[in-house]
Design a protein around this motif. Structure first.
Motif, mmCIF file in Angstrom:
data_model
loop_
_atom_site.group_PDB
_atom_site.id
_atom_site.type_symbol
_atom_site.label_atom_id
_atom_site.label_comp_id
_atom_site.label_asym_id
_atom_site.label_seq_id
_atom_site.Cartn_x
_atom_site.Cartn_y
_atom_site.Cartn_z
ATOM 1 N N UNK A 1 0.532 10.184 -7.192
ATOM 2 C CA UNK A 1 1.370 8.998 -6.988
ATOM 3 C C UNK A 1 1.224 8.019 -8.148
ATOM 4 N N UNK A 2 0.010 7.922 -8.686
ATOM 5 C CA UNK A 2 -0.191 7.068 -9.842
ATOM 6 C C UNK A 2 0.719 7.506 -10.987
ATOM 7 N N UNK B 1 10.988 11.340 0.582
ATOM 8 C CA UNK B 1 9.596 10.891 0.637
ATOM 9 C C UNK B 1 8.813 11.476 -0.532
ATOM 10 N N UNK B 2 7.697 10.853 -0.817
ATOM 11 C CA UNK B 2 6.776 11.414 -1.794
ATOM 12 C C UNK B 2 6.092 12.651 -1.211
ATOM 13 N N UNK B 3 5.767 13.601 -2.054
ATOM 14 C CA UNK B 3 5.083 14.800 -1.596
ATOM 15 C C UNK B 3 3.714 14.421 -1.036
ATOM 16 N N UNK B 4 3.344 14.896 0.153
ATOM 17 C CA UNK B 4 2.041 14.527 0.725
ATOM 18 C C UNK B 4 0.898 14.915 -0.204
ATOM 19 N N UNK B 5 -0.014 13.975 -0.401
ATOM 20 C CA UNK B 5 -1.173 14.183 -1.256
ATOM 21 C C UNK B 5 -2.391 13.510 -0.632
ATOM 22 N N UNK B 6 -3.592 14.098 -0.770
ATOM 23 C CA UNK B 6 -4.793 13.432 -0.250
ATOM 24 C C UNK B 6 -5.184 12.245 -1.117
ATOM 25 N N UNK C 1 0.845 -1.192 0.000
ATOM 26 C CA UNK C 1 0.000 0.000 0.000
ATOM 27 C C UNK C 1 0.881 1.242 0.000
ATOM 28 N N UNK C 2 0.875 1.980 -1.115
ATOM 29 C CA UNK C 2 1.800 3.101 -1.287
ATOM 30 C C UNK C 2 1.522 4.243 -0.314
ATOM 31 N N UNK C 3 0.263 4.529 -0.006
ATOM 32 C CA UNK C 3 -0.034 5.673 0.867
ATOM 33 C C UNK C 3 0.512 5.465 2.276
#
Length: 425
Positions: free
Chosen positions: A107-108, A420-425, A78-80
């Protein structure tokens, strides 16, 4: 005299009872594990709030999860909950899977562009406009959406929108149907609604049914009363079985084809699935770093692997409330020795709880602060200015992304920094 004696006796008993209720002193300095981690941070020159990942523990958790699955179910990360590409790469290699669940457009797009070998399943239904944006911006490369991407659809109306998108753009879309197995957070909730969706798929050559997803995290949260959890699990498995069979009959004459993604579970409930039900894969994310909200019996064989480290900025001799209400602080100190000392830390107010040194807690009187939060204790913690304290996140998603690069500890040393990946909803 007898009455006075009786009253004095009652008062004495009440006083003794009150003293018995007073909190006992608790707390201790860092144990060996956290003392070693603090030393590793000092050696690396790290003196600001930092997310520390114990890679050894994380990989041990990954190995334990694989042993628990025993090859009976496929695994989807789970990526999130693990929002860091190097961290995902580590687990993809360790757990031998190319399957990821992704929850937002940004993220996709990143995963499709930067990790073109992955098999991606949406973890929540996106508005069809977001799907259109993906195809507008997608650049041909090694990733083939028609083969490696499954859009999640949760209603006949949304599926009709995706059908129209496929027709307008001349796309081949794989669609995975979200079903409600008891959580009641959306998804197909009746055989009639599912049949409408199956009719849409059957009538549109550009759509391919790729499987189902039934999230059952509610089961582990139910009261541990006789029959409650077992009944909910049985109900969820039965719903999944019936819907999967209905789809197989409608689209394939009764026999489900190989290669379907029949996803179930999640970190809280993956151990409830053994491959004997309709589902053939489970999704796991947070359990691999085990934040505080995942301290459950089903995850008792996994260890916490992610911690917030932050230094003490100020260590006054005692805990005092602000001017004008100092008497409240004095009363708190007199009643509870565990409110006698205060430490102001760098940052704070995170979705996390202090874990080391033991016996520290936020002040319910002083309030919270994202700048310099105060933590209280008995003094047994033996903390001084510039010493490091550790907090344990309650969840991994979003919290892992609040500190810049994740600092990786291996064999007791800081060895890497992972963006880290940029925070996204």
């Amino acid at each position: 005299m007898r009455r006075r004696t009786a009253l004095m006796a009652i008062a004495g008993l009440a006083g003794a009872g009150a003293l018995a209720l007073r909190p006992r002193a608790h707390g201790a300095p860092h144990d060996a594990y956290f003392a070693h981690m603090a030393g590793a941070l000092r050696a690396a020159g790290i003196a600001t709030p930092t997310m520390v990942l114990d890679r050894d523990r994380m990989l041990a958790n990954a190995g334990q999860v694989m042993r628990n699955l025993g090859g009976r179910m496929d695994l989807r990360l789970v990526a999130k909950s693990l929002p860091c590409l190097p961290l995902l790469d580590d687990l993809i290699a360790a757990m031998r899977t190319q399957r990821l669940m992704v929850f937002n457009l940004a993220y996709l797009e990143q995963l499709a562009a930067q990790r073109p070998a992955l098999d991606l399943l949406l973890g929540k239904p996106l508005p069809v406009a977001a799907a259109a944006q993906f195809y507008d911006r997608f650049k041909n490369g090694g990733f083939d959406p028609a083969r490696q991407l499954q859009w999640l659809v949760d209603s006949p109306q949304r599926l009709a929108q995706y059908r129209d998108l496929a027709r307008q753009r001349q796309l081949q879309l794989r669609v995975n149907v979200e079903i409600d197995v008891g959580l009641h957070r959306g998804g197909v909730a009746s055989a009639a609604a599912l049949q409408q969706m199956l009719d849409i798929v059957k009538s549109e050559p550009r759509l391919q049914w790729s499987g189902m997803m039934g999230y059952d995290a509610h089961i582990s949260k139910l009261p541990d009363l006789p029959g409650v959890r077992a009944g909910s699990l049985s109900n969820a498995l039965g719903i999944y079985r019936d819907y999967a069979a209905q789809a197989a009959r409608a689209l394939h004459g009764g026999a489900a084809p190989a290669g379907l993604t029949l996803n179930a579970g999640g970190s809280p409930t993956y151990r409830l699935h053994d491959g004997k039900g309709a589902a053939n894969e489970v999704a796991i994310g947070s359990a691999l770093v085990k934040p505080g909200d995942f301290d459950t019996e089903l995850l008792g064989d996994l260890a916490p692997a992610a911690f917030i480290a932050t230094p003490v900025l100020k260590a006054p001799a005692r805990f005092d409330m602000p001017n004008g209400v100092e008497w409240i602080g004095a009363a708190a100190r007199a009643w509870d020795v565990n409110q006698s000392r205060a430490w102001f830390i760098y940052g704070g107010n995170w979705l996390a709880d202090p874990v080391s040194p033991a016996g520290m807690a936020p002040s319910g009187l002083y309030g919270t602060s994202s700048n310099q939060q105060v933590l209280l204790g008995s003094g047994a913690q033996q903390l001084h200015v510039d010493d490091v304290i550790f907090l344990r996140p309650r969840q991994s998603e979003s919290v892992l992304q609040q500190f810049g690069d994740i600092v990786v500890m291996e064999s007791g040393r800081i060895t890497q920094r992972w963006p880290v990946l940029t925070p996204m909803p």
